[in-house]
Design an enzyme around this catalytic site. Structure first.
Site, PDB file in Angstrom:
ATOM      1  N   TYR A  30       0.684  -1.198   0.065  1.00 36.46           N
ATOM      2  CA  TYR A  30      -0.156  -0.045   0.113  1.00 36.46           C
ATOM      3  C   TYR A  30       0.884   1.023  -0.027  1.00 36.46           C
ATOM      4  O   TYR A  30       2.059   1.145   0.094  1.00 36.46           O
ATOM      5  CB  TYR A  30      -0.868   0.083   1.319  1.00 36.46           C
ATOM      6  CG  TYR A  30      -0.234   0.337   2.499  1.00 36.46           C
ATOM      7  CD1 TYR A  30       0.694  -0.438   3.266  1.00 36.46           C
ATOM      8  CD2 TYR A  30      -0.519   1.447   3.198  1.00 36.46           C
ATOM      9  CE1 TYR A  30       1.408  -0.175   4.448  1.00 36.46           C
ATOM     10  CE2 TYR A  30      -0.027   1.759   4.294  1.00 36.46           C
ATOM     11  CZ  TYR A  30       1.066   1.137   5.003  1.00 36.46           C
ATOM     12  OH  TYR A  30       1.528   1.306   6.172  1.00 36.46           O
ATOM     13  N   GLU A 176      12.935   2.170  13.709  1.00 39.06           N
ATOM     14  CA  GLU A 176      11.971   3.315  13.445  1.00 39.06           C
ATOM     15  C   GLU A 176      10.890   3.333  14.416  1.00 39.06           C
ATOM     16  O   GLU A 176      11.140   2.897  15.562  1.00 39.06           O
ATOM     17  CB  GLU A 176      11.451   3.046  11.831  1.00 39.06           C
ATOM     18  CG  GLU A 176      10.848   1.715  11.595  1.00 39.06           C
ATOM     19  CD  GLU A 176      10.266   1.462  10.367  1.00 39.06           C
ATOM     20  OE1 GLU A 176      10.130   2.630   9.702  1.00 39.06           O
ATOM     21  OE2 GLU A 176       9.856   0.236   9.988  1.00 39.06           O
TER      22      GLU A 176
END
Ligand SMILES: Cc1ncc(COP(=O)(O)O)c(C=O)c1O
Length: 289
Positions: A30, A176
Site C-alpha cells: 500500500y 524506526e
C-alpha cells in the site's frame, strides 16, 4: 467516492470477495500520499516506492505511472475537502486459499481519500510523548506491506500509555517507530538509521534529508545505539501524516529539556515552506528542496 478495480463508486458499494489474498494472507502492498490544497505531495516518490514494493513481492503492477497519476488526480477531485490522505493498496488478487502464488489472477486495486489529519498545533509546539519496545517485526520492513499486525501491536503499546508513537530497537539499535521514521539530534548533528531492510524508506525521511542538506544542517545516516537515543538532545518522528513531530518524553523520561528543540523548529519551518512551494507549483510539477 472510492476507487475499486477500475471503477469509482460510493464506499458502501465497494465490496471484495472474501478469498481476496489481502483479506486471507495480508498479501498486498500500500501507499499513503498526503494531499495539500488538492496537490498530491511527492507523488512520484510514492509511486516509485509502490513500484518497488510490488516488485519485491512479485505482485503484478496493473497500471503505468501515468495511469496511477490519473486515477489519483480523479479521486482527489471527487472529494469535497482540500487536504487529503490518499490511501491505495494492491493485493495479489482473489484465488482459492493456498500460500503459493496463484496463476493468472488480476491484482485487486483499492483507493480511497480521507481528510488529512496532521498533528494539532499544540502538539507541534509542545512535542509528544513516546514509549519504546523491541522491534520484533519481520526482516523486510523496507516493503510497505499491508500485513501490519506487528506494527498494530506495537502502536497499541503507546496508545495505551496515551503516547503518540512506539519507538523500536532491534539488537540495541534504533530502527524506526510503529508508523514513522525516527531522527535523533546530538550536539547539532541529526542522526538516523540508514535505509536498509530494517526500516521503511520514508518519503518524509528522504525529504528531511534533502531539506537538511540543502540548508546546511549536518545529518548522518548510521547505526544509532539505544543509549544514544535515550541521551539525545532532540528526538523527532516523521511520516506523511505526522510530517515532522518532536518527541519530548520517552518511556516517561524527558528528552533534552523536555520541549521541541531548535533543530526541530528549523526543520519544521523548512518543511512548511517546502509544502507551500509545492502547493504554488501545482499538481503536475515536481519540486525539489
Ligand atoms: C513503519 C513506518 N515507517 C515509516 C513511515 C513513514 O513513511 P512516509 O514518510 O513515507 O509516510 C511509515 C508511514 O506510514 C510507516 O508505517
Amino acid at each position: 467516492m472510492v476507487f475499486l478495480n477500475g471503477k469509482f463508486l460510493p464506499l458502501e458499494d465497494a465490496k471484495i470477495p472474501v478469498l481476496d489474498r489481502g483479506f486471507i494472507f495480508g498479501d498486498g502492498v500500500y501507499e499513503l500520499v498526503p494531499v495539500y490544497a488538492r496537490v498530491p505531495f511527492r507523488l512520484d516518490e510514492h509511486l516509485a516506492r509502490l513500484e518497488r514494493s510490488l516488485g519485491e513481492t512479485r505482485i503484478r503492477n496493473p497500471y503505468t505511472r501515468a495511469q496511477w497519476r490519473d486515477v489519483i488526480f480523479r479521486l482527489v477531485d471527487e472529494q469535497p475537502f482540500e487536504d487529503q490522505g490518499v490511501y491505495f493498496q494492491v493485493t495479489r488478487g482473489v484465488a482459492k486459499r493456498d500460500h503459493a502464488f496463484p496463476k493468472n489472477v488480476e491484482p485487486t486495486v483499492f483507493m480511497m481519500s480521507n481528510p488529512l489529519v496532521n498533528p494539532p498545533r499544540e502538539q507541534v509546539e509542545k512535542g509528544a510523548a513516546a514509549v519504546s519496545a523491541q522491534d520484533y517485526r519481520w526482516q523486510r520492513c523496507d516493503i510497505k506491506s499491508i500485513s501490519l499486525i506487528g506494527n498494530c501491536l506495537l502502536r497499541q503499546l503507546s496508545a495505551e500509555s496515551d503516547a503518540a508513537e512506539t519507538l523500536l530497537f532491534r539488537d540495541g539499535k534504533l530502527t524506526e517507530a510503529s508508523a514513522s521514521n525516527v531522527f535523533a539530534v546530538k550536539r547539532g548533528v541529526i542522526l538516523s538509521p540508514e535505509k536498509d531492510r530494517r526500516i521503511l524508506p520514508g518519503i518524509t525521511y528522504d525529504l528531511i534529508a534533502e531539506l537538511a542538506s540543502a540548508n546546511g544542517m549536518p545529518i548522518e545516516f548510521r547505526d544509532v545505539a539505544e543509549a544514544e537515543v535515550r541521551a539525545a538532545d532532540e528526538l523527532w518522528v516523521s511520516s506523511s501524516s505526522k510530517e515532522v513531530l518532536a518527541i519530548v518524553e520517552l518511556d516517561g523520561r524527558r528528552i533534552g529539556d523536555g520541549a521541541p528543540g531548535p533543530l526541530f523548529r528549523r526543520m519544521y519551518e523548512l518543511y512548511q515552506d517546502f509544502k507551500h512551494k509545492v502547493m504554488r507549483a501545482g499538481k503536475r510539477e515536481a519540486v525539489s528542496a
